[in-house]
Structures are given as structure tokens and as C-alpha cells.
Scaffold this motif. Sequence first.
Motif, PDB file in Angstrom:
ATOM      1  N   ARG A 133      -3.979  17.687  -7.896  1.00  0.00           N
ATOM      2  CA  ARG A 133      -3.131  16.672  -8.518  1.00  0.00           C
ATOM      3  C   ARG A 133      -2.770  17.058  -9.957  1.00  0.00           C
ATOM      4  O   ARG A 133      -1.713  16.656 -10.465  1.00  0.00           O
ATOM      5  CB  ARG A 133      -3.804  15.308  -8.470  1.00  0.00           C
ATOM      6  N   ALA A 134      -3.629  17.827 -10.589  1.00  0.00           N
ATOM      7  CA  ALA A 134      -3.351  18.269 -11.964  1.00  0.00           C
ATOM      8  C   ALA A 134      -2.150  19.205 -12.025  1.00  0.00           C
ATOM      9  O   ALA A 134      -1.500  19.314 -13.076  1.00  0.00           O
ATOM     10  CB  ALA A 134      -4.582  18.952 -12.557  1.00  0.00           C
ATOM     11  N   VAL A 135      -1.834  19.891 -10.920  1.00  0.00           N
ATOM     12  CA  VAL A 135      -0.669  20.792 -10.899  1.00  0.00           C
ATOM     13  C   VAL A 135       0.482  20.166 -10.113  1.00  0.00           C
ATOM     14  O   VAL A 135       1.427  20.871  -9.720  1.00  0.00           O
ATOM     15  CB  VAL A 135      -1.045  22.167 -10.300  1.00  0.00           C
ATOM     16  N   GLY A 136       0.405  18.852  -9.866  1.00  0.00           N
ATOM     17  CA  GLY A 136       1.520  18.134  -9.264  1.00  0.00           C
ATOM     18  C   GLY A 136       1.537  18.109  -7.746  1.00  0.00           C
ATOM     19  O   GLY A 136       2.522  17.653  -7.145  1.00  0.00           O
ATOM     20  N   GLU A 137       0.469  18.557  -7.102  1.00  0.00           N
ATOM     21  CA  GLU A 137       0.427  18.526  -5.642  1.00  0.00           C
ATOM     22  C   GLU A 137      -0.086  17.169  -5.155  1.00  0.00           C
ATOM     23  O   GLU A 137      -0.899  16.524  -5.813  1.00  0.00           O
ATOM     24  CB  GLU A 137      -0.476  19.640  -5.103  1.00  0.00           C
ATOM     25  N   GLU A 138       0.384  16.765  -3.961  1.00  0.00           N
ATOM     26  CA  GLU A 138      -0.044  15.491  -3.395  1.00  0.00           C
ATOM     27  C   GLU A 138      -1.285  15.680  -2.532  1.00  0.00           C
ATOM     28  O   GLU A 138      -1.349  16.589  -1.694  1.00  0.00           O
ATOM     29  CB  GLU A 138       1.071  14.886  -2.534  1.00  0.00           C
ATOM     30  N   VAL A 139      -2.267  14.820  -2.737  1.00  0.00           N
ATOM     31  CA  VAL A 139      -3.457  14.773  -1.888  1.00  0.00           C
ATOM     32  C   VAL A 139      -3.416  13.423  -1.172  1.00  0.00           C
ATOM     33  O   VAL A 139      -3.642  12.376  -1.776  1.00  0.00           O
ATOM     34  CB  VAL A 139      -4.754  14.934  -2.704  1.00  0.00           C
ATOM     35  N   ALA A 140      -3.112  13.462   0.110  1.00  0.00           N
ATOM     36  CA  ALA A 140      -2.931  12.222   0.865  1.00  0.00           C
ATOM     37  C   ALA A 140      -4.243  11.536   1.163  1.00  0.00           C
ATOM     38  O   ALA A 140      -4.285  10.321   1.347  1.00  0.00           O
ATOM     39  CB  ALA A 140      -2.181  12.502   2.170  1.00  0.00           C
TER      40      ALA A 140
END
Length: 498
Positions: free
Chosen positions: A327-334
Amino acid sequence: GRLDHQVKIRGFRIELGEIHSTLLRHPGVQDAAVVDYEHAPGDRRIAAYVVPHPQHAAEARRALEVRANGGAPSANGASAAHEKDEDPVETLLREVRKLVRERLPEYMAPAAFVPLAALPLSPNGKLDRRALPKPASDGAAAARAFAPPRTPAEERLAEVWRELLGVERVGREDGFFDLGGHSLLAMRLIARVREAFGRTLPVSALFESPTLAQLAERLEEGGAGEAGLPLVALRPEGSRTPFFLVHPAGGSVLGYHALARRWEEDRPLYALQAPGLREGETPLDDVEEMAALYLRAVRGVQPEGPYLLGGWSMGGVVAAEMARQLRAVGEEVALLALIDTVAREPDGWQPDERELLAAFAADLGVPAARLEAIAADADPLARLAELALAERLVEGEVVVPQLRRMYHVFRHNLLAMQRWRPRPYDGPVAVFPARELLQPVPDDGALGWSAYARGGLWVSPIAGTHYTMVREPQVRGLAAALAECIARHDAAEAAVRS
């Protein structure tokens, strides 16, 4: 003659009547019997006897006649050659075995499925158990067409499997766990492979190369494929978003074996194994460093989100750090799924060697009453190996050097977990606490995660203890709860697309 006869197999109490009723659910089964038998001294197994139903399996009955006649044509002209090409008996047994696996826990699955034209009866019309033929081979081999080993490596490996599993034949398409293998036998298999082939395979190889042919091919490849990123494909098939599980403190992914067997179809399942279990590797002692390494492996399979992450015990801690880094690099964790993972702030406690050994022994399952003998020994790990052997927690081929390597990884992992600090997290979190507590936990009902979960928290308690919740039969509840939680992600994703 009671159908609800209870037996004990490998420590599990089993109602044979429950297996019997499951067999009768198949429309192609007219009658059935379930008994326990002694496959070898000290090795009791379950056998299922199946009588095909005349309305659904007339061809199966004719095939049984052909078998009884030694392959000679029956009255209707059926031939052994025809039955070899399309044997309805094998088809029925394969379907029945699948039904049993879907409805019953793994430890209740019969080791052998035997087709009969009719059940033997006593003069008073009851089942004559003593007249039932002894199973001639393992049920998995009997449930599908037999493909014999073809290469020298397959022949050599098949001999190892036959000796370990106590089966008469092993085909190239047979799987180690399908033939009755379990975690203890897996450790023995690795040792036997080392003796027979001069190769030391990780236990994860049994997930990555599950059939005899695949494992033999891997052994023939020499040293290729043994090093590198620590990703293990537990169930690689499927088109949906994959789910990634992180190892517990022991470092191995073998604890997820039962969950993998219960996993939903069409969703790949991967696990991450700790460095240090393989010879020549160095274990890590920092959770953030572990998370970064594991994410490189995960993104090699799934380059971008949304991601589904989780872990049991310490695995939840590492999964939480992986989710934070994504999430710190803008990725989504569903989804972040934490399976009996406790959120604890570092308190400066540094366990001494005695406490670490006690924790390691408990992780192996050595009774607490034996721990004093371990700590007092000049070589506690050698003493632990003796006790683990006495309790049948490991087998004779699990030698002290292997145990030392396992302890080295466990020690590094435990110390890394002690130093990690949970942080506020703005993604969805699901917590699966064990109903039966083995240690004090925060009283918020979510193992302490309610103080950090800012993006939604879902709690689903699972029957069992910290250790039994990932084993049969409790793992069925865990698999169902995970599937329900992931289904929420699927529904939300579908709503966004529509």
C-alpha cells in the motif's frame, strides 16, 4: 454388525457409519461396507467396499464379471481388452473417491476402495466382515487407470514410495499425499530420496511436483530449481486472483497441507517458505526484510493488485508487513487474513535459549512435561530429537543436523517477530482467532488488531486450538471462513466492474 462402529486411526476417532452413509449418497452405489483392517503390524487403515447399483452401473457389474473370470469375455460378449479401454468400475470408484474427499475430512478417507458384485452375508442375513476380501492395493491407485513408471528414476522413486506407504504398486500419475502420505512420512521421504538419489529436496517439492513422474523429473534435473525465491505453489491451478500465505515461525509451508486440500477450485494458492531450511541458506531475522523478499516472489506471479494475503501465527505478522509495503507504493491489497496472529507491541523481552528451546519443542508437539529433560541435557537438540522420536512426532530419518537447521530458522523467526511493531493499516483485515486459547491474548475479540485496522475489520473464530485449527477436522471451518471472506472481495470487484 453396527454401522456406526467407531475406530481409532493414527490418533483420530472415526465413525465408520459416517463414511458408509457418504458412500451411499452416490447414485451408482447400491450397497457398501466400511471396515478397518491391519495393513501391516501397527498400521491400521480403512477399507470401503462398493457394490454398483444395477440401474446406474450395469456396465460396472459386467466389468466385475470380467474381472472375476480373469479377463474372459462375459455372456454379453464384453472383453478384457474393451474393459481396459473403458472400465466403468474405475470410473465409479473415481467418482466415489471424489465424493468422499468433498464431504469428509482427509483422515476419514478410506485407504482402499474395493468393488464387489455383492456383499458377503452370514446365514442370518448380516454382513460377514470376515468374508470381505483384503484390499489388494491402495485406493488412489484403484480409483484410476494405472500408468506404470517409465524411466529408471520413476522406477527407483516408486520403490521408495511403495516401501514408505505400504502399497503394492505406484503409478507415474499417483500423488504422494493421495496414496496416504502425511507430514511425518514426507520428512522420511526426503531422507530416503537423499539416500537413493544423492539429492536433498525441500518438503515444498511435494507440493510443486506432486506426482511420481513430476518428482522423478525434478530429481533428474540435477541441482536446477532448488535455490531462488521462496515461493511454493500449493494449488497453482485456477483463473481467479491468487491467495498468498506466509509460513509460521517454523518456516515450513507443510502446515498448510490440510488447508490446500480443502481449498476452493479455480483459485491458485501459494505459500512462502522461510530461507534457511535448505542447506546453505541463511535465515533472515527482520520482518521488514522478509516481507520485501517475499513480495519480489509474489509480484513475479502477480505483478499488480488487488492482492490477497494472509498467514497463520507468525505468518500473519509478515503478511501484515507485506500489505503495508504494498500500500505504501500505491498497490491495492483487497484482503489481509490473519489466522490466530496476535498484535503485540515490542516490550523489550528477549527470550533466553531455554525459552526458545521450550517454544520450539512446543511447536513440534512435544508434551510440556518433557521439557525439563530437554533443558537439562548437555545437547538439548539431540535430546529433543530423541523425545520427538519417542512421541512419533518425527521419524528416524529426521536426524539431528536437520533438527538443528529447523531450530536455527525457528529461532531467527521468533526473534524477528518479537522486534516487529504493528502499525495502523487502512486496508480490510480479517482475523481468524482459535476458539481454544493456549496463551493470554488481548481482550478486544480480534487478538489486538482492532487498534490498528482502520479500513474495516472482520472477525471469524475457528474451532480448535492454535495448532489444531489448521489440521483436520477443524481446518474445514477455516477453509470455509476464508472462502466466505474472499467471496466478499469477488463480489466487491464484480460490482466495480459492472
